[in-house]
Write an enzyme that holds these catalytic residues in place. Structure first.
Site, mmCIF file in Angstrom:
data_model
loop_
_atom_site.group_PDB
_atom_site.id
_atom_site.type_symbol
_atom_site.label_atom_id
_atom_site.label_comp_id
_atom_site.label_asym_id
_atom_site.label_seq_id
_atom_site.Cartn_x
_atom_site.Cartn_y
_atom_site.Cartn_z
ATOM 1 N N ASP A 1 0.866 -1.191 0.000
ATOM 2 C CA ASP A 1 0.000 0.000 0.000
ATOM 3 C C ASP A 1 0.897 1.234 0.000
ATOM 4 O OD1 ASP A 1 -0.862 0.514 3.523
ATOM 5 O OD2 ASP A 1 0.942 -0.368 2.619
ATOM 6 N N ASP B 1 6.762 1.423 2.289
ATOM 7 C CA ASP B 1 6.631 0.474 1.182
ATOM 8 C C ASP B 1 7.579 0.872 0.041
ATOM 9 O OD1 ASP B 1 3.861 1.228 2.426
ATOM 10 O OD2 ASP B 1 3.595 -0.844 1.755
ATOM 11 N N THR C 1 3.136 -6.015 2.526
ATOM 12 C CA THR C 1 3.485 -4.889 3.404
ATOM 13 C C THR C 1 2.321 -3.919 3.569
ATOM 14 O OG1 THR C 1 4.360 -3.532 1.585
ATOM 15 C CG2 THR C 1 5.899 -5.053 2.675
ATOM 16 N N PHE D 1 -1.872 -0.990 11.983
ATOM 17 C CA PHE D 1 -2.651 -0.491 10.843
ATOM 18 C C PHE D 1 -2.967 -1.571 9.804
ATOM 19 C CE2 PHE D 1 -4.305 2.714 8.073
ATOM 20 C CZ PHE D 1 -3.932 2.353 6.780
ATOM 21 N N HIS E 1 9.108 0.202 8.559
ATOM 22 C CA HIS E 1 8.523 -1.116 8.827
ATOM 23 C C HIS E 1 8.739 -2.109 7.676
ATOM 24 C CE1 HIS E 1 6.248 0.978 12.028
ATOM 25 N NE2 HIS E 1 5.903 1.865 11.113
ATOM 26 N N ASP E 2 8.260 -1.733 6.484
ATOM 27 C CA ASP E 2 8.114 -2.696 5.393
ATOM 28 C C ASP E 2 9.445 -3.225 4.870
ATOM 29 O OD1 ASP E 2 5.376 -0.718 4.121
ATOM 30 O OD2 ASP E 2 5.423 -2.275 5.651
HETATM 31 O O1 RIB Z 1 1.711 -0.099 10.688
HETATM 32 C C1 RIB Z 1 2.714 0.087 9.722
HETATM 33 C C2 RIB Z 1 2.278 -0.433 8.396
HETATM 34 O O2 RIB Z 1 1.089 0.248 7.958
HETATM 35 C C3 RIB Z 1 3.306 -0.192 7.291
HETATM 36 O O3 RIB Z 1 3.229 -1.222 6.346
HETATM 37 C C4 RIB Z 1 2.842 1.097 6.673
HETATM 38 O O4 RIB Z 1 3.283 1.238 5.327
HETATM 39 C C5 RIB Z 1 1.354 0.921 6.728
HETATM 40 O O5 RIB Z 1 0.971 0.107 5.639
HETATM 41 CA CA CA Z 2 2.782 -0.615 4.026
#
Ligand code: RIB
Ligand code: CA
Length: 317
Positions: free
Chosen positions: A10, A15, A129, A170, A247-248
């Site tokens: 997303d 990402d 992701t 999320f 994160h991703d």
């Molecule tokens: O909570 C973090 C995630 O949510 C990550 O993948 C960010 O890109 C969103 O998609």
């Molecule tokens: Ca993401």
């Protein structure tokens, strides 16, 4: 031995870094990008993915997927309410030139089914992701994918706290039914990278200086994106803003450097789909005496030095 992967994402900022690392690292071959509603609406996640790939001169195909969760018309809290107070954090479009490449005609779900029903592709890792809507839809439409996808690595969930509610992360929260469905589908090798891991391996301003010194398009773009994340990360007001989770990209690092993930265990993992206060919570059964059958490998920590070194190696390639 090159590792082939598909990223279902997303695209948003982290990402984007994941895509750039996957395109650039010499040990990885990014086969395709499939996009889903999440950080920003589907049209934005798709355009952002195209912008990133165009920026690198990559001809990897982008396939657009689900514009909304599988059972819900919108997020559990509608997007415009949720993002009302943090508009700067996930910008609608990445600060890259508008895409010149077009999205593929075929949809993401159809593409994933066709790809994994081809016996020549049973080595390709699926990295998710974003919300798991596309993956859940593909598994529902073609259940044989559960035994044909060799490995799923997903960024999502958390243990003990959340980033969108007190307990929910999320990606999982956006489409909890999809997440529960994917985790229960029987894919034989699932690795979950939750917030506990991603927040323990943050990328710093000093790392961004190193990326700038590398000077490649991916290094410079990633540095700019991560600096924006550091500046806007919803941290404590008096926090010294010197780092942020990306994160991703840790999911991509894991393919080349499995030792980036630490405190890894195999557990039964479920997602709450009905709770008033716990909707979208990832429930990780870490009880030593649990008789539940594990369905995923979960990392509760990650190594920042290995993560940063992986990104530098990718951007140099
Ligand atoms: O909570 C973090 C995630 O949510 C990550 O993948 C960010 O890109 C969103 O998609
Ligand atoms: Ca993401």
């Amino acid at each position: 031995m090159t590792i082939r992967l598909i990223i279902d994402c997303d695209t948003g900022t982290d990402d984007a870094v994941a895509i750039m690392a996957a395109v650039c690292h010499s040990e990885l071959e990014l086969v395709a990008v499939t996009t889903v509603n999440g950080n920003v609406p589907l049209s934005n996640t798709t355009e952002n993915s195209l912008r990133v790939l165009d920026h690198l001169g990559s001809r990897v195909g982008v396939y657009a997927g689900a514009p909304r969760p599988i059972m819900r018309p919108d997020f559990p809290i509608p997007r415009d309410v949720l993002n009302g107070d943090e508009p700067a954090f996930q910008i609608p479009y990445l600060d890259l030139p508008a895409s010149k490449t077009s999205v593929q005609e075929q949809g993401a779900v159809s593409y994933l089914i066709d790809y994994y029903m081809d016996d020549a592709n049973l080595d390709t890792v699926l990295v998710a992701t974003g919300p798991l809507t596309n993956v859940a839809l593909a598994l529902a439409a073609e259940p044989r994918l559960a035994s044909r996808i060799p490995q799923l690595v997903l960024m999502g969930g958390s243990r003990g706290w959340g980033n969108v509610t007190a307990v929910a992360e999320f990606n999982i929260w956006v489409d909890p039914e999809a997440a529960e469905s994917v985790l229960g589908a029987g894919i034989r090798d699932v690795t979950v990278v939750p917030l506990n891991a991603t927040h323990s391996a943050q990328i710093t301003l000093e790392d961004c200086d190193l990326f700038d010194a590398i000077g490649t398009p991916a290094a410079i773009a990633s540095s700019q994106i991560i600096r924006q994340r550091i500046l806007n990360y919803p941290d404590a007001p008096d926090a010294v803003k010197r780092s942020a989770p990306v994160h991703d990209a840790i999911c991509i690092a894991y393919l080349v450097r499995p030792d980036v993930l630490e405190d890894v265990g195999r557990y039964r993992v479920h997602v709450e789909t009905t709770g008033t206060h716990t909707l979208g919570e990832m429930v990780i059964d870490t009880r030593l005496w649990s008789d539940s059958v594990p369905n995923a490998r979960v990392a509760l920590r990650a190594n920042a030095q290995i993560f940063s070194a992986f990104l530098s190696d990718a951007f140099r390639d």
